[in-house]
Design an enzyme around this catalytic site. Structure first.
Site, PDB file in Angstrom:
ATOM      1  N   LYS A  82      -7.494   6.389 -62.546  1.00 58.54           N
ATOM      2  CA  LYS A  82      -8.542   6.710 -61.565  1.00 58.54           C
ATOM      3  C   LYS A  82      -9.527   7.705 -62.178  1.00 58.54           C
ATOM      4  O   LYS A  82     -10.745   7.566 -62.052  1.00 58.54           O
ATOM      5  CB  LYS A  82      -7.905   7.320 -60.302  1.00 58.54           C
ATOM      6  CG  LYS A  82      -7.072   6.323 -59.525  1.00 58.54           C
ATOM      7  CD  LYS A  82      -6.182   6.978 -58.485  1.00 58.54           C
ATOM      8  CE  LYS A  82      -5.223   5.935 -57.908  1.00 58.54           C
ATOM      9  NZ  LYS A  82      -4.162   6.482 -57.085  1.00 58.54           N
ATOM     10  N   GLN A 142      -1.664  10.812 -53.191  1.00 60.86           N
ATOM     11  CA  GLN A 142      -0.935   9.923 -54.101  1.00 60.86           C
ATOM     12  C   GLN A 142       0.502   9.747 -53.610  1.00 60.86           C
ATOM     13  O   GLN A 142       1.240  10.717 -53.437  1.00 60.86           O
ATOM     14  CB  GLN A 142      -0.947  10.526 -55.524  1.00 60.86           C
ATOM     15  CG  GLN A 142      -0.347   9.630 -56.578  1.00 60.86           C
ATOM     16  CD  GLN A 142      -1.194   8.387 -56.851  1.00 60.86           C
ATOM     17  OE1 GLN A 142      -2.405   8.464 -57.006  1.00 60.86           O
ATOM     18  NE2 GLN A 142      -0.563   7.234 -56.902  1.00 60.86           N
ATOM     19  N   ASP A 173      -8.726   5.259 -49.726  1.00 67.01           N
ATOM     20  CA  ASP A 173      -7.596   4.320 -49.833  1.00 67.01           C
ATOM     21  C   ASP A 173      -7.672   3.264 -48.730  1.00 67.01           C
ATOM     22  O   ASP A 173      -7.008   2.228 -48.819  1.00 67.01           O
ATOM     23  CB  ASP A 173      -6.265   5.081 -49.675  1.00 67.01           C
ATOM     24  CG  ASP A 173      -5.629   5.392 -51.018  1.00 67.01           C
ATOM     25  OD1 ASP A 173      -5.819   4.597 -51.960  1.00 67.01           O
ATOM     26  OD2 ASP A 173      -4.939   6.424 -51.116  1.00 67.01           O
TER      27      ASP A 173
END
Ligand code: NAP
Length: 299
Positions: free
Chosen positions: A64, A108, A131
């Site tokens: 990322k 995460q 997300d």
């Protein structure tokens, strides 16, 4: 007779649906959108909240960070101690929610078990939920939206964009998804239904899974079992397109849920692991970051 032998010897070799050319193309477009935001005084910034030091998580985070840097966006990792209390964890996320210099936030997963008391998908405010897990964002899928510019869950968005890039329309197709998780199978089934595919969502209690996969135009595997789908799951006459979401470690190597080499003899196309849905997922995340920043500066 001679022809019969010849035909029996033909071995189909599937087209490999690598993410690379698509990622390169979309990256250029994202770089331009990022530059345009910067010219208007907004430097798109992603924050990742990580609890502990799970090696797989750190590897996903590196991907990322790399893509953020390549398009010119800012990236910050907030690495928290595994024993952090739910209250302190909430404070970190709320601080980022309130920070005008942060445009996209990722928690995460997995986090340590004691944080399961928190309703994790709802902690990041919808406008920064890159997300696409917040109820306000997923609700749009239930309502039938086909707007790919929404903050949609990244893996389903990546699967649809990969099919689109390689010119496989989904409208009217029979699509079998294997796996019904909240982050992949379920949202993907809604997105594809909205795009007018006929979707069958299968799972561990599905009877005669092969009956479904052998009759599908497109199969998406999201199970989490190394090389689970081999050539016996496909009928060569169907010329099936196979998308492999799985990411499994086998003898120290990253492998998918599909035995790519084996199925290549009987399907028309298959996405590789690594190099398929994984990079498409990261790309969707960065796309969501830029979209989120664009919406935030409009107010
Ligand atoms: N490439 C990416 O960016 C990306 C993103 C997310 C996940 N992944 C990978 O995708 C895989 C799936 O992840 P996930 O989070 O969706 O998994 P998950 O939450 O563990 O769910 C697995 C699903 O597979 C189903 N399943 C398990 N065994 C099965 C069987 N024998 N036959 C049919 N269905 C079966 C389960 O059915 P039940 O519901 O009945 O238990 C469940 O619905 C993993 O390898 C993960 O690492 C990759």
């Amino acid at each position: 007779m001679a022809w019969g032998i010849y035909i029996n010897c033909i071995i189909m070799t599937a087209r490999i649906l690598s993410a690379k050319p698509c990622v390169e193309e979309v990256k250029l477009e994202l770089k331009k959108r990022c530059e345009s935001l910067k010219a208007r005084g907004c430097h798109p910034a992603m924050s990742v909240v990580l609890v502990g030091d799970n090696p797989a998580s750190l590897s996903y985070i590196r991907n990322k960070k790399k893509l953020c840097e390549e398009i010119g966006a800012k990236f910050t990792l907030h690495q928290l101690l595994p024993g952090i209390s739910p209250d302190d964890f909430l404070k970190v996320v709320q601080g980022l929610n309130n920070d005008p210099g942060t445009h996209g936030i990722i928690i995460q997963l997995p986090v340590t078990d004691h944080l399961a008391v928190l309703d994790l998908p709802q902690l990041v405010i919808p406008s920064k939920d890159i997300d696409g897990f917040h109820g306000e964002n997923t609700r749009k899928l239930f309502e039938g939206s086909t707007d790919m510019k929404l903050l949609l869950p990244c893996t389903p968005k990546g699967v649809v964009n990969l099919l689109k890039y390689y010119g496989y329309p989904v409208e009217g197709k029979n699509i079998v998804i294997v796996g019904r998780s909240l982050i992949v199978g379920k949202p993907l089934s809604l997105l594809l239904t909205n795009l007018n595919a006929t979707v069958t969502l299968t799972h561990s209690k599905t009877k005669d899974l092969k009956h479904f996969t052998r009759n599908a135009d497109i199969v998406v595997a999201a199970i989490g079992k190394a090389h689970f789908l081999d050539k016996t799951f496909f009928d060569s006459a169907k010329k099936t397109v196979v998308i492999d979401v799985g990411m499994n470690s086998q003898n120290g190597k990253l492998v998918g849920d599909v035995h790519t080499q084996d199925v290549s003899e009987v399907v028309s196309a298959v996405s590789p692991v690594p190099g398929g849905v994984g990079p498409m997922t990261v790309l969707s995340l960065i796309e969501n970051l830029i979209t989120a920043a664009e919406k935030q500066i409009k107010g």
